[in-house]
Design an enzyme around this catalytic site. Structure first.
Site, mmCIF file in Angstrom:
data_model
loop_
_atom_site.group_PDB
_atom_site.id
_atom_site.type_symbol
_atom_site.label_atom_id
_atom_site.label_comp_id
_atom_site.label_asym_id
_atom_site.label_seq_id
_atom_site.Cartn_x
_atom_site.Cartn_y
_atom_site.Cartn_z
ATOM 1 N N ASP A 19 1.003 -0.929 -0.639
ATOM 2 C CA ASP A 19 0.379 -0.013 0.163
ATOM 3 C C ASP A 19 1.260 1.338 -0.259
ATOM 4 O O ASP A 19 2.142 0.920 0.107
ATOM 5 C CB ASP A 19 -1.199 -0.030 1.709
ATOM 6 C CG ASP A 19 -2.157 1.230 0.865
ATOM 7 O OD1 ASP A 19 -2.336 1.940 -0.082
ATOM 8 O OD2 ASP A 19 -2.444 1.540 2.209
ATOM 9 N N HIS A 36 2.830 3.465 -8.966
ATOM 10 C CA HIS A 36 3.235 1.919 -8.798
ATOM 11 C C HIS A 36 4.806 1.307 -9.992
ATOM 12 O O HIS A 36 5.156 0.065 -9.561
ATOM 13 C CB HIS A 36 1.802 1.622 -9.824
ATOM 14 C CG HIS A 36 0.722 1.736 -9.625
ATOM 15 N ND1 HIS A 36 0.626 1.423 -7.965
ATOM 16 C CD2 HIS A 36 -0.577 2.442 -9.582
ATOM 17 C CE1 HIS A 36 -0.544 1.752 -7.629
ATOM 18 N NE2 HIS A 36 -0.710 2.442 -8.573
ATOM 19 N N LEU A 130 11.294 -20.502 -4.577
ATOM 20 C CA LEU A 130 10.016 -19.802 -3.436
ATOM 21 C C LEU A 130 8.929 -20.642 -4.686
ATOM 22 O O LEU A 130 8.883 -19.247 -5.548
ATOM 23 C CB LEU A 130 10.670 -18.956 -3.798
ATOM 24 C CG LEU A 130 9.814 -16.917 -3.400
ATOM 25 C CD1 LEU A 130 9.362 -17.090 -2.107
ATOM 26 C CD2 LEU A 130 10.659 -16.307 -3.783
HETATM 27 C C1 FPP Z 1 -1.881 0.313 -3.340
HETATM 28 O O1 FPP Z 1 -0.835 1.690 -3.634
HETATM 29 C C2 FPP Z 1 -0.960 -0.596 -4.593
HETATM 30 C C3 FPP Z 1 -1.908 -1.375 -5.859
HETATM 31 C C4 FPP Z 1 -3.405 -1.407 -5.815
HETATM 32 C C5 FPP Z 1 -1.146 -2.131 -6.462
HETATM 33 C C6 FPP Z 1 0.800 -2.558 -6.469
HETATM 34 C C7 FPP Z 1 1.044 -3.260 -7.918
HETATM 35 C C8 FPP Z 1 2.740 -2.851 -7.963
HETATM 36 C C9 FPP Z 1 3.557 -2.310 -6.448
HETATM 37 C C10 FPP Z 1 2.888 -2.759 -9.558
HETATM 38 C C11 FPP Z 1 2.973 -4.645 -10.195
HETATM 39 C C12 FPP Z 1 2.943 -5.751 -9.290
HETATM 40 C C13 FPP Z 1 3.507 -6.722 -9.170
HETATM 41 C C14 FPP Z 1 3.135 -7.651 -8.950
HETATM 42 C C15 FPP Z 1 5.012 -6.809 -10.271
HETATM 43 P P1 FPP Z 1 -2.290 2.581 -3.932
HETATM 44 O O2 FPP Z 1 -2.313 2.993 -5.432
HETATM 45 O O3 FPP Z 1 -3.144 2.220 -3.047
HETATM 46 O O4 FPP Z 1 -1.498 3.419 -2.694
HETATM 47 P P2 FPP Z 1 -2.264 4.767 -1.573
HETATM 48 O O5 FPP Z 1 -3.327 3.674 -0.710
HETATM 49 O O6 FPP Z 1 -1.191 5.494 -1.446
HETATM 50 O O7 FPP Z 1 -3.395 5.433 -2.928
#
Ligand code: FPP
Length: 244
Positions: A19, A36, A130
């Site tokens: 997050d 991201h 893993l």
């Molecule tokens: C949450 O942060 C994150 C996500 C919903 C997406 C996570 C994706 C990645 C790290 C990239 C791709 C992943 C892989 C496995 C290759 P948020 O957007 O909710 O952050 P916020 O709460 O600050 O708005």
């Protein structure tokens, strides 16, 4: 830090709610996708970190059922980022003994995404150093309802008797059926919620929350969480004296 960790007492399965990408980007005056993109570096760090130390299962909450409600360009960007990352990393995952799994409603993902994921799943299927589990279009409520519907279907067709529905039968209908329950759940970025993630499987998981935003999360943060886990007393409903 690494030498403080007891390799005999590692959690077998770590689950992570990644997050804070959006907030990390906002603090830098950038759009959410920038966050991201930087989050991918942290994914690489935790995969390497788990592999180096000997963790067997790592589950990453990459896209929830509810994330479909985000703005269209963010959803599209996330899917493209996922595919680009898998394409770039599949070979290295394969060489390093990592086996890829996906849990969630894979059929709801765009076709090109399903194809790329399936290729990487097949390419890595013989590995077992893993197990990297990506939760994609996943939510616990979706998963539990799906299990209930399948079980009711079996009962209706007289393939299963109600009195034979055990915990084992139930877990065999979950998307995690071959995966042990997580022992440690990490959530970054300061929120103290489970957000529809592995609710059934986390019955006895230790929960670890950190203020670090996901794009800043590095191996040392992972090891800090593992150390913290190792210093907790896990009683599973018993009292202290019964454990030793
Ligand atoms: C949450 O942060 C994150 C996500 C919903 C997406 C996570 C994706 C990645 C790290 C990239 C791709 C992943 C892989 C496995 C290759 P948020 O957007 O909710 O952050 P916020 O709460 O600050 O708005």
């Amino acid at each position: 830090m690494l030498d403080l960790i007891d390799k005999e007492k590692l959690p077998k399965h770590i689950a992570i709610i990644m997050d804070g990408n959006g907030r990390w980007a906002k603090e830098r005056d950038k759009d959410r996708l920038f966050g991201h993109q930087h989050g991918v570096m942290s994914v690489r760090e935790v995969v390497e970190g788990c592999s180096e130390i000997g963790i067997k299962y790592l589950t990453l909450y990459a896209f929830s059922t509810e994330n479909w409600n985000r703005p269209e360009n963010e959803v599209k960007g996330l899917m493209e980022l996922l595919v680009a990352t898998i394409r770039k990393e599949a070979e290295s995952l394969s060489k390093n003994g990592v086996r890829l799994h996906v849990i969630g409603d894979m059929e709801s993902l765009p076709e090109y995404c399903q194809v790329e994921l399936q290729e990487a799943i097949t390419m890595t299927e013989k590995n077992d150093q893993l197990h990297l589990v990506l939760a994609l279009s996943y939510s616990s409520k979706w998963e539990i309802l799906k299990a209930v519907k399948e079980i009711v279907g079996q009962v209706n067709r007289n393939e299963l008797r109600v009195e034979d529905i055990t915990e084992e039968v139930f877990r065999n209908h979950l998307t995690t059926k071959d995966i042990p329950d997580p022992e440690l759940m990490i959530r970054t970025s300061g929120e103290h919620r489970i957000s529809n993630f592995l609710l059934y499987q986390m019955a006895y998981a230790e929960l670890y929350f950190t203020h670090t935003h996901w794009p800043d999360f590095r191996k040392k943060n992972l090891y800090e969480a593992i150390l913290n886990f190792q210093n907790r007393e896990r009683r599973f409903g018993k009292i202290s004296e019964q454990l030793y």
